[in-house]
Design an enzyme around this catalytic site. Structure first.
Site, PDB file in Angstrom:
ATOM      1  N   GLY A  95       0.816  -1.217   0.000  1.00 33.99           N
ATOM      2  CA  GLY A  95       0.000   0.000   0.000  1.00 33.99           C
ATOM      3  C   GLY A  95       0.844   1.258   0.000  1.00 33.99           C
ATOM      4  O   GLY A  95       2.067   1.212   0.138  1.00 33.99           O
ATOM      5  N   GLY A  97       2.616   3.706   1.440  1.00 30.19           N
ATOM      6  CA  GLY A  97       3.184   3.931   2.775  1.00 30.19           C
ATOM      7  C   GLY A  97       3.812   5.306   2.918  1.00 30.19           C
ATOM      8  O   GLY A  97       4.105   5.751   4.026  1.00 30.19           O
ATOM      9  N   ARG A 181       2.951  13.617  -8.472  1.00 32.11           N
ATOM     10  CA  ARG A 181       3.041  12.755  -9.646  1.00 32.11           C
ATOM     11  C   ARG A 181       1.676  12.647 -10.315  1.00 32.11           C
ATOM     12  O   ARG A 181       0.657  12.675  -9.630  1.00 32.11           O
ATOM     13  CB  ARG A 181       3.507  11.400  -9.124  1.00 32.11           C
ATOM     14  CG  ARG A 181       3.720  10.351 -10.115  1.00 32.11           C
ATOM     15  CD  ARG A 181       4.594   9.282  -9.516  1.00 32.11           C
ATOM     16  NE  ARG A 181       3.805   8.317  -8.759  1.00 32.11           N
ATOM     17  CZ  ARG A 181       4.336   7.238  -8.211  1.00 32.11           C
ATOM     18  NH1 ARG A 181       5.631   6.989  -8.304  1.00 32.11           N
ATOM     19  NH2 ARG A 181       3.584   6.398  -7.554  1.00 32.11           N
ATOM     20  N   ARG A 188      -2.178  -0.797  -9.649  1.00 30.23           N
ATOM     21  CA  ARG A 188      -1.036  -1.641 -10.024  1.00 30.23           C
ATOM     22  C   ARG A 188      -1.476  -3.095 -10.093  1.00 30.23           C
ATOM     23  O   ARG A 188      -2.545  -3.443  -9.581  1.00 30.23           O
ATOM     24  CB  ARG A 188       0.059  -1.539  -8.941  1.00 30.23           C
ATOM     25  CG  ARG A 188       0.507  -0.132  -8.665  1.00 30.23           C
ATOM     26  CD  ARG A 188       0.636   0.115  -7.155  1.00 30.23           C
ATOM     27  NE  ARG A 188       0.774   1.547  -6.885  1.00 30.23           N
ATOM     28  CZ  ARG A 188       1.940   2.182  -6.903  1.00 30.23           C
ATOM     29  NH1 ARG A 188       3.047   1.512  -7.087  1.00 30.23           N
ATOM     30  NH2 ARG A 188       1.992   3.476  -6.698  1.00 30.23           N
ATOM     31  N   ASP A 257       4.012  -4.702  -7.481  1.00 26.47           N
ATOM     32  CA  ASP A 257       3.441  -3.455  -6.951  1.00 26.47           C
ATOM     33  C   ASP A 257       3.997  -2.228  -7.671  1.00 26.47           C
ATOM     34  O   ASP A 257       3.531  -1.114  -7.447  1.00 26.47           O
ATOM     35  CB  ASP A 257       3.691  -3.336  -5.442  1.00 26.47           C
ATOM     36  CG  ASP A 257       5.146  -3.524  -5.070  1.00 26.47           C
ATOM     37  OD1 ASP A 257       5.680  -4.617  -5.341  1.00 26.47           O
ATOM     38  OD2 ASP A 257       5.758  -2.584  -4.534  1.00 26.47           O
TER      39      ASP A 257
HETATM   40  P1  AMP Z   1       8.875   1.315  -3.265  1.00 31.10           P
HETATM   41  O1  AMP Z   1      10.210   0.747  -2.987  1.00 31.10           O
HETATM   42  O2  AMP Z   1       8.853   2.816  -3.274  1.00 31.10           O
HETATM   43  O3  AMP Z   1       8.190   0.719  -4.434  1.00 31.10           O
HETATM   44  O4  AMP Z   1       7.995   0.949  -1.985  1.00 31.10           O
HETATM   45  C1  AMP Z   1       7.646  -0.349  -1.568  1.00 31.10           C
HETATM   46  C2  AMP Z   1       6.717  -0.247  -0.399  1.00 31.10           C
HETATM   47  O5  AMP Z   1       7.397   0.345   0.719  1.00 31.10           O
HETATM   48  C3  AMP Z   1       5.485   0.627  -0.625  1.00 31.10           C
HETATM   49  O6  AMP Z   1       4.439   0.069   0.120  1.00 31.10           O
HETATM   50  C4  AMP Z   1       5.912   1.945  -0.062  1.00 31.10           C
HETATM   51  O7  AMP Z   1       4.818   2.765   0.285  1.00 31.10           O
HETATM   52  C5  AMP Z   1       6.716   1.524   1.151  1.00 31.10           C
HETATM   53  N1  AMP Z   1       7.708   2.541   1.537  1.00 31.10           N
HETATM   54  C6  AMP Z   1       8.853   2.851   0.880  1.00 31.10           C
HETATM   55  N2  AMP Z   1       9.511   3.836   1.531  1.00 31.10           N
HETATM   56  C7  AMP Z   1       8.770   4.165   2.620  1.00 31.10           C
HETATM   57  C8  AMP Z   1       8.908   5.106   3.679  1.00 31.10           C
HETATM   58  N3  AMP Z   1       9.945   5.927   3.757  1.00 31.10           N
HETATM   59  N4  AMP Z   1       7.932   5.132   4.626  1.00 31.10           N
HETATM   60  C9  AMP Z   1       6.879   4.325   4.558  1.00 31.10           C
HETATM   61  N5  AMP Z   1       6.681   3.409   3.592  1.00 31.10           N
HETATM   62  C10 AMP Z   1       7.615   3.330   2.624  1.00 31.10           C
HETATM   63 MG    MG Z   2       6.536   1.127  -5.325  1.00 32.67          MG
END
Ligand code: AMP
Ligand code: MG
Length: 500
Positions: A95, A97, A181, A188, A257
């Site tokens: 989700g 995050g 964005r 997704r 995702d």
């Molecule tokens: P990503 O690597 O950006 O595709 O993120 C993978 C998952 O980790 C997603 O659910 C993001 O929302 C969560 N996520 C990545 N970075 C953070 C952060 N700094 N705080 C909270 N959730 C994060």
């Molecule tokens: Mg992501």
């Protein structure tokens, strides 16, 4: 901005259909205000298209809205729920995050576009994360997504990059940033996986009907719409990945995702454009086994699409065996669709017609030689366009890209013969090759230079200048020379990125 305080900055209209879906699809959340938002970059043409007034967005009040410090009228923020296969492993709940879907805006052409704010603070899906982003990934995503758009590859867009005036703690404290964005949809493959994991086909139907209504409205209400829609997602994804391959682009984290159902490139983390051509190139520091290496991207895309197809099975046919058969037939189309696009485009890159026997093999032979001789991907194709079909006197700029120029010499004779055989007008052939072979891509060392200036000196000029060059990748100006060069040994970026 309009006169009344809090008024929408421009003529934009919102219609937030996703927010109207019931709870398993999202959780309510609001952006957490940041200390001191300041604009790093604003995409003025995109703002116009969305019906937003860029001058108003550039004021302190407008910047507050872009950063989530002040609500933008018409928006209804939600954190979208999704699951995903990360590096092949099932993660039941991910989700948004550190991002929120602010709302769905109807742009000046009547198209629906998601506004999504990344770095907006914790949400119910943050899993202990801070919900924030540092400025480096924000700048990298802004540059990359806009570069992709200029290259003609379907992608999310960047409306604004903002510095938060706060620090985020990564390996060390770094300045925080936000990215606003824009996408056709932020649904997704992982969104479907999450909903399907509830074992309630009616919920999957709800999501499928939602995306069909917003992205493929012509299918709405048709009896076989789910299978038809799956075939569209497969087709769009295959085309997108073929374009990545033509450009030497590596997404870096093709987890389910991070794969859009619209075939738009989404979630730029540890991405990169290759310098020298090497199909084994990997950019993610955590991808130790090279799952997401350049060469694996088509296979992985198909694997991800199979995960989507599994979610749709109950909607495709009540008889599971039948549903599997029908979905498998569609999935098999991926290879044909990808290959036809990839092969046609590859031949175009060398100025030849893919219908003529032997041309594709010749293109592959060049790629093999490029990888053996560490030739620069972008420059080899770009400079090849400038060679004449009659004599070898101007071959120097391409030869010099190969560790052993004799390898190129052994190839180019056959190419010339074929060019002559096809008998096309030389200038037209060169112009066509220039159109498919960009001179400027976002090389890692260029992105790094822009990020370093921003992080170390809060100097955003290098980013703006680079963005200007990236916006006309096929038509470089004399002053763009430095953006066309591969990195010098001391400029090479050795660290790869995990993206947060
Ligand atoms: P990503 O690597 O950006 O595709 O993120 C993978 C998952 O980790 C997603 O659910 C993001 O929302 C969560 N996520 C990545 N970075 C953070 C952060 N700094 N705080 C909270 N959730 C994060
Ligand atoms: Mg992501």
């Amino acid at each position: 901005m309009n006169e009344q305080s809090g008024a929408i900055p421009g003529e934009a209209r919102f219609d937030n259909r996703y927010a109207r879906l019931p709870p398993p699809f999202h959780s309510p959340a609001q952006p957490t205000p940041v200390a001191q938002p300041a604009l790093i970059a604003l995409n003025r043409p995109l703002a116009y298209r969305l019906g937003l007034d860029p001058d108003a967005l550039a004021t302190p009040e407008g910047t507050d809205m872009l950063a989530g410090n002040r609500p933008m009228p018409g928006t209804e923020p939600v954190a979208m729920a999704y699951a995903g296969h990360q590096f092949g492993h099932w993660v039941p709940r991910l989700g948004d995050g550190r991002a929120l879907l602010l709302g769905e805006i109807i742009d000046s052409t009547g198209r629906r576009r998601d506004l999504h704010l990344k770095g907006s603070g914790p949400t119910p899906y943050s899993r202990g994360g801070d919900g924030r982003s540092s400025i480096g990934p924000v700048i990298r995503e802004y540059l990359a997504s806009e570069a992709m758009h200029a290259l003609g590859v379907p992608t999310t867009r960047a409306l604004a990059a903002i510095s938060s005036g706060e620090s985020v703690i990564r390996q060390s404290p770094e300045p925080g940033g936000l990215l606003l964005r824009v996408a056709g949809s932020h649904v997704r493959i992982g969104s479907f996986e999450y909903i399907a994991s509830h074992d309630n086909p009616e919920l999957v139907r709800r999501l499928a009907d939602h995306v069909i209504s917003v992205c493929d409205a012509d299918l709405a209400g048709q009896p076989d719409r789910y299978l038809h829609w799956l075939s569209r997602v497969i087709d769009r994804t295959a085309r997108m990945v073929a374009q990545w391959m033509h450009l030497g682009f590596i997404h870096g984290v093709m987890n389910t995702d991070n794969m859009s159902i619209l075939g738009e490139t989404i979630d730029y983390g540890p991405f990169g454009w290759m310098d020298h051509y090497d199909p084994n190139t990997v950019y993610s520091s955590i991808d130790r086994r090279g799952r997401y290496a350049y060469r694996n991207q088509p296979t992985i895309a198909q694997w991800n699409l199979a995960r989507l197809a599994e979610c749709l099975l109950p909607l495709i046919d009540p008889d599971t065996t039948k549903a599997v058969e029908l979905a498998s037939e569609q999935l098999e189309q991926f290879t044909a669709c990808f290959e036809s696009r990839y092969h046609t485009g590859l031949c175009k890159k060398i100025g030849l017609d893919s219908q003529h026997e032997g041309n594709l093999e010749l293109a592959f032979d060049l790629l093999t030689r490029m990888s053996e001789q560490r030739a620069d991907m972008t420059l080899t194709f770009r400079r090849l366009a400038d060679l004449g079909s009659r004599d070898a006197s101007s071959d120097g700029p391409v030869r010099s890209l190969f560790d052993d120029p004799a390898s190129f010499d052994a190839w180019v004779g056959d190419w010339r013969q074929r060019l002559r055989g096809e008998g096309r007008d030389e200038a037209t052939r060169q112009a066509d090759m220039h159109r498919v072979n960009p001179a400027i891509v976002l090389r890692n060392h260029l992105a790094q230079e822009a990020v370093d200036a921003a992080v170390d000196h809060l100097d955003f000029k290098p980013m703006q200048q680079l963005m200007d060059a990236l916006s006309r990748p096929h038509d470089p100006r004399p002053e763009d020379q430095r953006y066309m060069q591969p990195p010098q040994p001391h400029e090479r970026v050795l660290d790869t990125f995990c993206g947060t």
